[in-house]
Write a protein that holds these residues in place. Structure first.
Motif, PDB file in Angstrom:
ATOM      1  N   TYR A   1      11.204   8.489  22.937  1.00 13.67           N
ATOM      2  CA  TYR A   1      10.247   8.948  23.935  1.00 13.67           C
ATOM      3  C   TYR A   1      10.876   9.127  25.314  1.00 13.67           C
ATOM      4  CZ  TYR A   1       7.127   7.329  20.250  1.00 13.67           C
ATOM      5  OH  TYR A   1       6.518   7.124  19.048  1.00 13.67           O
ATOM      6  N   ASP A   2      11.813   8.266  25.681  1.00 16.23           N
ATOM      7  CA  ASP A   2      12.398   8.348  27.022  1.00 16.23           C
ATOM      8  C   ASP A   2      13.145   9.662  27.218  1.00 16.23           C
ATOM      9  OD1 ASP A   2      11.369   5.905  27.761  1.00 16.23           O
ATOM     10  OD2 ASP A   2      13.177   4.779  27.206  1.00 16.23           O
ATOM     11  N   ASN A   3      14.007  10.002  26.265  1.00 19.36           N
ATOM     12  CA  ASN A   3      14.754  11.258  26.394  1.00 19.36           C
ATOM     13  C   ASN A   3      13.833  12.458  26.286  1.00 19.36           C
ATOM     14  OD1 ASN A   3      17.464  10.469  26.873  1.00 19.36           O
ATOM     15  ND2 ASN A   3      17.683   9.860  24.726  1.00 19.36           N
ATOM     16  N   ALA A   4      12.825  12.376  25.438  1.00 24.25           N
ATOM     17  CA  ALA A   4      11.868  13.480  25.329  1.00 24.25           C
ATOM     18  C   ALA A   4      11.153  13.692  26.663  1.00 24.25           C
ATOM     19  CB  ALA A   4      10.848  13.187  24.233  1.00 24.25           C
ATOM     20  N   ARG A   5      10.763  12.601  27.296  1.00 24.33           N
ATOM     21  CA  ARG A   5      10.059  12.708  28.578  1.00 24.33           C
ATOM     22  C   ARG A   5      10.964  13.323  29.651  1.00 24.33           C
ATOM     23  NH1 ARG A   5       8.890   7.948  28.719  1.00 24.33           N
ATOM     24  NH2 ARG A   5       6.748   8.012  27.912  1.00 24.33           N
ATOM     25  N   GLN A   6      12.216  12.895  29.695  1.00 25.54           N
ATOM     26  CA  GLN A   6      13.146  13.432  30.701  1.00 25.54           C
ATOM     27  C   GLN A   6      13.392  14.922  30.482  1.00 25.54           C
ATOM     28  OE1 GLN A   6      16.691  11.018  30.597  1.00 25.54           O
ATOM     29  NE2 GLN A   6      15.568   9.108  30.990  1.00 25.54           N
ATOM     30  N   LEU A   7      13.561  15.321  29.243  1.00 20.27           N
ATOM     31  CA  LEU A   7      13.811  16.731  28.957  1.00 20.27           C
ATOM     32  C   LEU A   7      12.594  17.588  29.295  1.00 20.27           C
ATOM     33  CD1 LEU A   7      15.729  16.251  25.612  1.00 20.27           C
ATOM     34  CD2 LEU A   7      16.626  17.460  27.610  1.00 20.27           C
TER      35      LEU A   7
ATOM     36  N   ASN B   1       3.714  20.451  25.041  1.00 24.07           N
ATOM     37  CA  ASN B   1       4.640  19.465  24.497  1.00 24.07           C
ATOM     38  C   ASN B   1       4.517  18.118  25.203  1.00 24.07           C
ATOM     39  OD1 ASN B   1       5.602  21.248  22.603  1.00 24.07           O
ATOM     40  ND2 ASN B   1       7.357  21.899  23.819  1.00 24.07           N
ATOM     41  N   MET B   2       4.245  18.143  26.503  1.00 23.65           N
ATOM     42  CA  MET B   2       3.973  16.884  27.211  1.00 23.65           C
ATOM     43  C   MET B   2       2.741  16.197  26.623  1.00 23.65           C
ATOM     44  SD  MET B   2       4.690  17.756  31.224  1.00 23.65           S
ATOM     45  CE  MET B   2       6.365  17.773  31.891  1.00 23.65           C
ATOM     46  N   ALA B   3       1.751  17.000  26.281  1.00 23.28           N
ATOM     47  CA  ALA B   3       0.550  16.438  25.667  1.00 23.28           C
ATOM     48  C   ALA B   3       0.881  15.802  24.322  1.00 23.28           C
ATOM     49  CB  ALA B   3      -0.505  17.530  25.491  1.00 23.28           C
ATOM     50  N   CYS B   4       1.760  16.445  23.556  1.00 26.60           N
ATOM     51  CA  CYS B   4       2.168  15.868  22.277  1.00 26.60           C
ATOM     52  C   CYS B   4       2.845  14.517  22.472  1.00 26.60           C
ATOM     53  CB  CYS B   4       3.133  16.809  21.563  1.00 26.60           C
ATOM     54  SG  CYS B   4       2.389  18.354  21.010  1.00 26.60           S
ATOM     55  N   LEU B   5       3.687  14.423  23.492  1.00 21.80           N
ATOM     56  CA  LEU B   5       4.356  13.158  23.790  1.00 21.80           C
ATOM     57  C   LEU B   5       3.344  12.082  24.153  1.00 21.80           C
ATOM     58  CD1 LEU B   5       6.807  11.363  24.486  1.00 21.80           C
ATOM     59  CD2 LEU B   5       6.838  12.452  26.739  1.00 21.80           C
ATOM     60  N   HIS B   6       2.436  12.393  25.052  1.00 17.04           N
ATOM     61  CA  HIS B   6       1.458  11.387  25.486  1.00 17.04           C
ATOM     62  C   HIS B   6       0.503  11.016  24.357  1.00 17.04           C
ATOM     63  CE1 HIS B   6       2.532  10.955  29.696  1.00 17.04           C
ATOM     64  NE2 HIS B   6       2.715  12.262  29.755  1.00 17.04           N
ATOM     65  N   ARG B   7       0.160  11.992  23.531  1.00 18.36           N
ATOM     66  CA  ARG B   7      -0.699  11.669  22.396  1.00 18.36           C
ATOM     67  C   ARG B   7       0.013  10.744  21.420  1.00 18.36           C
ATOM     68  NH1 ARG B   7      -2.363  15.114  17.397  1.00 18.36           N
ATOM     69  NH2 ARG B   7      -4.175  13.979  16.661  1.00 18.36           N
ATOM     70  N   ARG B   8       1.304  10.969  21.232  1.00 22.51           N
ATOM     71  CA  ARG B   8       2.075  10.129  20.306  1.00 22.51           C
ATOM     72  C   ARG B   8       2.070   8.673  20.762  1.00 22.51           C
ATOM     73  NH1 ARG B   8       6.818  10.390  17.127  1.00 22.51           N
ATOM     74  NH2 ARG B   8       6.253  12.502  16.499  1.00 22.51           N
ATOM     75  N   VAL B   9       2.152   8.432  22.075  1.00 18.67           N
ATOM     76  CA  VAL B   9       2.210   7.051  22.570  1.00 18.67           C
ATOM     77  C   VAL B   9       0.830   6.505  22.905  1.00 18.67           C
ATOM     78  CG1 VAL B   9       4.561   7.337  23.399  1.00 18.67           C
ATOM     79  CG2 VAL B   9       2.656   7.801  24.957  1.00 18.67           C
ATOM     80  N   GLY B  10      -0.224   7.266  22.597  1.00 22.01           N
ATOM     81  CA  GLY B  10      -1.578   6.756  22.764  1.00 22.01           C
ATOM     82  C   GLY B  10      -2.226   7.035  24.103  1.00 22.01           C
ATOM     83  N   HIS B  11      -1.606   7.862  24.945  1.00 23.93           N
ATOM     84  CA  HIS B  11      -2.189   8.206  26.242  1.00 23.93           C
ATOM     85  C   HIS B  11      -3.048   9.464  26.076  1.00 23.93           C
ATOM     86  CE1 HIS B  11       1.661   6.195  28.027  1.00 23.93           C
ATOM     87  NE2 HIS B  11       0.787   5.300  27.586  1.00 23.93           N
TER      88      HIS B  11
END
Length: 296
Positions: free
Chosen positions: A25-31, A52-62
C-alpha cells in the motif's frame, strides 16, 4: 513536456496497481500521488488516477475517502466530451455505496453504468443482446457490461426486488457466455453467481408463495409475522410473483441454501481481466466473489 508528463503519470498508475495487487500500500500510495501531480487537473488521466486512489482506499477500508475520490473522478468525466469509460466510475461508486449499505444509491449508479455501456457498445441494442447483431470485438468491455448487470442484480436483491434480481443475474451470465466465452473466468464467476441466486432467491420466493397461499386459505392471519430475521422480513414484504424460468448454466445445480448471492464488484484502471478482487467482501453482504475487470 506535456506528453512526457502524461506518459509518466500513466506509468505511475500502472505500477501503483501492480503494488496494490500484492498489498504494497505504501508504494502504491506514493506512485498514485506522483501520478496526480503529473496529470493535468481536468483530464481523463486525472480521473483515472482518482479511480485508482479510490481502489487503494477501499482496499484498506477507507470507504468514505474512496467515495470522495470517485466523486472527483465523476465530476471531471462529466465535464469532458470524450471521457475515458465513465461507466467504470459509476460501477466503482456502486460497489462502495453497497459496502456502506446505501443500496438504493448503489442501484442508481449500476443503472447509470448500464446506460453508458449500452451507448458505448451497441447501435441496435436489443439485436445485439439477442445475438442477432455482431458485437464489438473488445471482450473486456463486454465483460464490464456483464458485471454491470451483476451489480444491478446484487442491489436489487438487497432491496428485495427478487424477481428483477434473478433476471439481472441471468442476463449477466448470458452476456458473458455469448460475448466473452464459456471458458473465461468472468463467465465462470457469473455463472456461479446465477446458480447461487436461483437457489437462494428461489427458496425465498417459494416460501413467500406458500405464505401467500396459506393466507388466501385463511390459515395464517395477515397480521402474523413469519420470521424476525431481516432477510425473511425483506422476502415477505412483497406479494407473490411468478418465478422466471431457470436459464441453462454450465455448472452443476447447487443445494439450496440461505444468505445472499454475491456482492457488487469494482473495476481498476490497470488490472487485466481475471485479476484478484480489490477488497475483501463485507461480512453483511456476499457469499461469492469473482475476479476484478480492468479498464481499457
Amino acid at each position: 513536456l506535456r506528453d512526457a508528463k502524461r506518459a509518466l503519470a500513466d506509468m505511475c498508475n500502472s505500477l501503483a496497481m501492480q503494488h496494490l495487487s500484492v498489498n504494497d500500500y505504501d508504494n502504491a500510495r506514493q506512485l498514485l500521488q506522483r501520478a496526480e501531480d503529473m496529470s493535468e487537473r481536468e483530464s481523463s488521466l486525472r480521473a483515472i488516477t482518482y479511480n485508482n486512489m479510490a481502489c487503494l482506499h477501499r482496499r484498506v477500508g477507507h470507504l468514505r475517502t474512496a467515495l470522495q475520490h470517485l466523486h472527483k473522478a465523476l465530476e471531471i468525466e462529466s465535464a469532458l466530451p470524450n471521457a475515458h469509460n465513465p461507466s467504470d466510475t459509476h460501477l466503482n461508486i456502486c460497489a462502495v455505496q453497497s459496502q456502506l449499505g446505501r443500496h438504493s444509491l448503489a442501484l442508481e449508479h449500476a443503472q447509470a453504468a448500464l446506460i453508458m455501456l449500452h451507448d458505448e457498445l451497441f447501435e441496435d441494442k436489443q439485436a445485439t443482446l439477442d445475438g442477432a447483431q455482431p458485437f464489438p470485438p473488445v471482450a473486456e468491455r463486454m465483460s464490464v457490461l456483464a458485471i454491470a448487470y451483476h451489480n444491478m442484480a446484487v442491489e436489487q436483491e438487497f432491496l428485495g426486488q427478487l424477481d428483477a434480481a434473478l433476471v439481472s443475474y441471468g442476463r449477466a451470465m448470458q452476456l458473458a457466455r455469448l460475448h466473452v466465452g464459456d471458458n473465461h473466468p468472468v463467465t465462470a464467476a457469473l455463472t456461479r453467481a446465477y446458480d447461487k441466486a436461483w437457489d437462494i432467491i428461489g427458496v425465498k420466493q417459494e416460501a413467500r408463495s406458500r405464505r401467500e397461499e396459506q393466507r388466501n386459505l385463511g390459515r395464517v392471519p395477515r397480521t402474523s409475522t413469519v420470521s424476525k430475521s431481516p432477510v425473511a422480513l425483506r422476502s415477505s414484504a412483497s406479494t407473490a410473483h411468478t418465478m422466471p424460468a431457470r436459464a441453462s448454466s454450465a455448472g452443476p445445480r447447487r443445494r439450496r441454501g440461505t444468505g445472499r448471492t454475491s456482492s457488487a464488484l469494482s473495476l481498476t484502471s490497470s488490472y487485466g481481466i481475471g485479476s484478484r478482487p480489490l477488497t475483501k467482501r463485507p461480512a453483511s453482504a456476499s457469499h461469492g466473489s469473482m475476479p476484478a475487470v480492468g479498464r481499457a
